[in-house]
Enzyme design. Structure first.
Site, PDB file in Angstrom:
ATOM      1  N   HIS A  74      58.917  13.802  -8.561  1.00 12.37           N
ATOM      2  CA  HIS A  74      59.872  14.943  -8.642  1.00 12.37           C
ATOM      3  C   HIS A  74      61.021  14.962  -7.511  1.00 12.37           C
ATOM      4  O   HIS A  74      62.134  15.138  -7.806  1.00 12.37           O
ATOM      5  CB  HIS A  74      58.979  16.326  -8.342  1.00 12.37           C
ATOM      6  CG  HIS A  74      58.059  16.397  -9.422  1.00 12.37           C
ATOM      7  ND1 HIS A  74      56.600  16.556  -9.063  1.00 12.37           N
ATOM      8  CD2 HIS A  74      58.212  16.800 -10.771  1.00 12.37           C
ATOM      9  CE1 HIS A  74      55.775  16.627 -10.386  1.00 12.37           C
ATOM     10  NE2 HIS A  74      56.797  17.033 -11.125  1.00 12.37           N
ATOM     11  N   GLY A  99      62.426  12.921 -15.810  1.00 12.63           N
ATOM     12  CA  GLY A  99      61.858  11.552 -15.674  1.00 12.63           C
ATOM     13  C   GLY A  99      61.426  10.550 -16.796  1.00 12.63           C
ATOM     14  O   GLY A  99      61.311  11.129 -17.756  1.00 12.63           O
TER      15      GLY A  99
END
Ligand code: PAF
Length: 283
Positions: free
Chosen positions: A37, A147
């Site tokens: 993250h 992502g």
């Protein structure tokens, strides 16, 4: 760093930023931050004037028997880590604020969700597309970072952004791995010690397939069978899928010609893990 706890506060903050002629970047998350993250935040930081991270465990993307209620949460720690990573605002909406009583409008894609995870999680991408649409409308970013571990999600969001004519640049963050190769995931916390070592079968299988392609194997049935056999040799593993696909349409391919996605979903004990790699046979 600002903490914005409602849609109203978030919208007002974004309107203020845009009125100054500044740009907004958004990293949408479900929280419980790991290095993966943080790397998305680091990627987003130089691409905008003000960086927002949203933390929202979105109920509409979880199926009935999935881990919505068990999903790990540590908001205080997340806020601290976001602050250290140079985030300007954290958006923390409540479920009721995002899905007020009477909510009935969803965003659905027709083709991309019919592949890979979508076959096993039938409502998942409808929930993702809906919440990302709402986050884009509320936060009003010019750039958003997602992502690549959730490869299908990234393709869904790229398609959604094009189809709905948003002028938002979608950036992809590389898969972040533990030193031994395990792709970082908030769900890794569910793994027992024994399961944690079996979870390595995913990244090892990707590497093994990459090696087989480099050595000349192109037949996808042969490659897929080897991947499934290899992962299944580890304790506690059940392969949900191991598929070679076109990297944009996600259609299955029968031979590896040009860049090809190898995507995996494996249950290790009760934990569902995903991983992927794009293999280029010419490189
Ligand atoms: O990738 C995630 O964490 C979620 O699917 C997202 C994009 C934040 C939507 O809830």
């Amino acid at each position: 760093m600002e903490i914005l706890r409602s849609k109203k506060e978030m919208q007002a903050w974004s309107e203020g930023v845009l009125a100054q002629g500044l740009t907004i970047g958004l990293v949408p998350t479900m929280g419980y931050f790991h290095q993966g993250h943080l790397s998305l935040m680091e990627k987003g930081r130089p691409l905008c004037n003000r960086l927002v991270v949203s933390i929202f465990v979105n109920p509409t993307q979880f199926g009935e028997n999935e881990d919505l209620d068990a999903y790990p949460i540590d908001i205080e720690r997340d806020i601290e880590l976001a602050g250290k990573t140079g985030v300007d605002a954290v958006f923390l909406p409540t479920r009721d604020d995002m899905y007020a009583p009477g909510f009935q409008t969803y965003v659905e894609l027709t083709d991309l969700p019919n592949h890979l995870c979508g076959k096993f999680r039938p409502i998942h991408f409808k929930g993702v597309a809906t919440v990302v649409t709402k986050l884009f409308n509320i936060v009003k970013p010019q750039v958003a970072v997602f992502g690549q571990k959730d490869y299908q999600q990234l393709q869904v969001i790229r398609r959604l952004t094009r189809d709905l004519d948003w002028n938002i640049r979608i950036e992809a963050g590389e898969i972040f791995r533990e030193p031994d190769g395990l792709a970082m995931s908030s769900r890794n916390t569910y793994l027992s010690e024994e399961e944690r070592s079996s979870a390595l079968s995913l990244s090892k299988a990707l590497e093994r397939a990459r090696q087989a392609v480099a050595e000349g194997t192109r037949d996808v049935t042969t490659l897929e069978q080897d991947v499934i056999r290899f992962i299944s040799s580890f304790a506690h593993t059940t392969v949900e899928y191991a598929e070679f696909c076109h990297p944009q349409t996600l259609e299955n391919v029968s031979t590896v010609e040009g860049k090809t996605l190898l995507a995996l979903a494996v249950r290790v004990g009760n934990t569902r893990l995903i991983d992927n790699t794009v293999i280029d046979p010419d490189n």
